[in-house]
Design a protein around this motif. Structure first.
Motif, short mmCIF file in Angstrom:
data_model
loop_
_atom_site.label_atom_id
_atom_site.label_comp_id
_atom_site.label_asym_id
_atom_site.label_seq_id
_atom_site.Cartn_x
_atom_site.Cartn_y
_atom_site.Cartn_z
N PHE A 170 0.87 -1.17 0.00
CA PHE A 170 0.00 0.00 0.00
C PHE A 170 0.91 1.22 0.00
CE2 PHE A 170 -2.28 -3.33 2.27
CZ PHE A 170 -3.55 -3.29 1.73
N PHE A 171 0.62 2.20 -0.87
CA PHE A 171 1.46 3.39 -0.96
C PHE A 171 0.61 4.60 -0.62
CE2 PHE A 171 3.62 6.92 -3.01
CZ PHE A 171 4.95 6.66 -2.74
N LYS A 172 0.86 5.21 0.54
CA LYS A 172 0.05 6.32 1.01
C LYS A 172 0.83 7.62 0.97
CE LYS A 172 -2.59 7.97 5.01
NZ LYS A 172 -1.84 9.25 5.09
N SER A 173 0.23 8.62 0.32
CA SER A 173 0.77 9.97 0.32
C SER A 173 -0.25 10.90 0.99
CB SER A 173 1.09 10.43 -1.11
OG SER A 173 -0.02 10.26 -1.95
N LYS A 174 -0.06 12.19 0.91
CA LYS A 174 -0.88 13.12 1.67
C LYS A 174 -2.38 12.97 1.41
CE LYS A 174 -1.70 18.07 2.41
NZ LYS A 174 -1.34 19.45 2.00
N ASN A 175 -2.78 12.92 0.15
CA ASN A 175 -4.19 12.87 -0.20
C ASN A 175 -4.57 11.63 -0.99
OD1 ASN A 175 -5.07 15.40 0.93
ND2 ASN A 175 -3.96 16.44 -0.72
N GLN A 176 -3.79 10.56 -0.84
CA GLN A 176 -4.03 9.40 -1.69
C GLN A 176 -3.45 8.13 -1.07
OE1 GLN A 176 -1.64 8.74 -5.50
NE2 GLN A 176 -3.58 9.58 -6.28
N MET A 177 -4.13 7.01 -1.31
CA MET A 177 -3.53 5.71 -1.03
C MET A 177 -3.80 4.79 -2.21
SD MET A 177 -3.62 3.20 2.30
CE MET A 177 -5.38 2.77 2.21
N ILE A 178 -2.71 4.25 -2.78
CA ILE A 178 -2.78 3.32 -3.90
C ILE A 178 -2.74 1.90 -3.33
CG2 ILE A 178 -1.78 2.63 -6.09
CD1 ILE A 178 -0.31 5.31 -6.15
N LEU A 179 -3.74 1.10 -3.69
CA LEU A 179 -3.79 -0.27 -3.21
C LEU A 179 -2.91 -1.17 -4.06
CD1 LEU A 179 -6.39 1.00 -1.93
CD2 LEU A 179 -7.47 -1.24 -2.20
N PRO A 180 -2.35 -2.21 -3.46
CA PRO A 180 -1.59 -3.19 -4.25
C PRO A 180 -2.53 -3.98 -5.16
CG PRO A 180 -1.81 -3.93 -1.99
CD PRO A 180 -2.36 -2.54 -2.03
N ALA A 181 -1.98 -4.58 -6.20
CA ALA A 181 -2.76 -5.46 -7.06
C ALA A 181 -3.13 -6.72 -6.26
CB ALA A 181 -1.98 -5.82 -8.31
N PHE A 182 -4.40 -7.08 -6.33
CA PHE A 182 -4.90 -8.24 -5.59
C PHE A 182 -4.62 -9.55 -6.31
CE2 PHE A 182 -8.25 -11.19 -4.30
CZ PHE A 182 -8.26 -11.06 -2.93
N GLY A 183 -4.61 -9.52 -7.64
CA GLY A 183 -4.56 -10.75 -8.42
C GLY A 183 -3.21 -11.42 -8.43
N GLU A 184 -3.27 -12.72 -8.74
CA GLU A 184 -2.05 -13.51 -8.91
C GLU A 184 -1.34 -13.10 -10.20
OE1 GLU A 184 -1.16 -16.61 -6.81
OE2 GLU A 184 -2.21 -15.14 -5.57
N PHE A 185 0.00 -13.09 -10.19
CA PHE A 185 0.81 -12.86 -11.39
C PHE A 185 0.53 -11.51 -12.05
CE2 PHE A 185 0.19 -17.45 -10.94
CZ PHE A 185 1.51 -17.87 -10.82
N THR A 186 0.43 -10.46 -11.23
CA THR A 186 0.14 -9.15 -11.79
C THR A 186 1.38 -8.26 -11.92
OG1 THR A 186 -0.52 -8.49 -9.55
CG2 THR A 186 -2.28 -9.05 -11.09
N GLY A 187 2.46 -8.56 -11.21
CA GLY A 187 3.65 -7.74 -11.30
C GLY A 187 3.54 -6.47 -10.47
#
Length: 211
Positions: A170-187
């Motif tokens: 999970f990548f969180k900045s001031k006004n945002q959080m990007i979720l990791p890819a849930f699926g298998e083999f996504t890179g």
């Protein structure tokens, strides 16, 4: 082991599978499942174990049992490309659950919306709720906090003995959080945090805050 954080006075539970549970809204957030990608690899001769086809559904069911969400929101790229055998598995899974499911469309979501609507899935380009903006692509807002996917964020953890471990995060900045890819083999796309950013790496069994 889950990791709890608070964003704008709301609680969020980060799960080692890469999902987020938002208890105040009874919402489970999941990004970039890319269903069908494993079957696509197998069709073209890649030696991907058959078990991997079912793993996404096993993980989804475990999350449902753990959180019992009223709503499940997929933040785009639910299905990797065109229809294949995993669409049939997805239909069976949807018909077996009682959660309300929403899809925020991503760049890979090329299957007709009518197919999703026939399954009772509501389709949106984005959703705004309680001061949060849910989208597939990262969006820059001051008035809303953005929860999104698309990037497949990862982080390289280095040990004292020059060990290097590559993990989704999970990548969180001031006004945002990007979720990791849930699926298998996504890179992954490996992120370089700046001052004030926070990294929460996932192993499948625990969430590790990186300082």
């Amino acid at each position: 082991m889950n990791f709890n954080i608070k964003i704008r006075e709301q609680d969020f539970v980060l799960h080692p599978f890469g999902a987020v549970y938002w208890p105040e809204q009874e919402v489970l957030l999941i990004a970039d499942v890319h269903l069908g990608k494993v079957s696509h690899f197998r069709k073209h001769g890649s030696a991907v174990p058959l078990k991997a086809v079912k793993q996404n559904f096993l993980n989804l069911d475990q999350l449902r049992k753990e959180f019992d969400p009223e709503h499940i929101v997929f933040l785009g790229d639910l299905f990797h490309s065109s229809l294949n055998i995993e669409w049939n598995m997805f239909e069976e899974w949807i018909n077996s659950i009682d959660n309300q499911v929403y899809l925020i469309t991503g760049n890979h979501d090329i299957i007709s919306p009518l197919k999703y609507e026939d399954l009772g899935i509501k389709i949106f380009s984005d959703i705004q709720v309680a001061g949060f903006h849910l989208s597939h692509h990262p969006e820059d807002f001051e008035e809303h906090f953005n929860l999104c996917g698309h990037i497949h964020p990862g982080f390289k953890m280095r040990g004292n003995g020059k060990q290097l471990i590559k993990l989704s995060c999970f990548f969180k900045s001031k006004n945002q959080m990007i979720l990791p890819a849930f699926g298998e083999f996504t890179g992954n796309y490996f992120m370089e945090p700046e001052a004030g950013d926070r990294i929460f790496a996932i192993t499948g069994k625990e969430v590790i805050p990186v300082h």
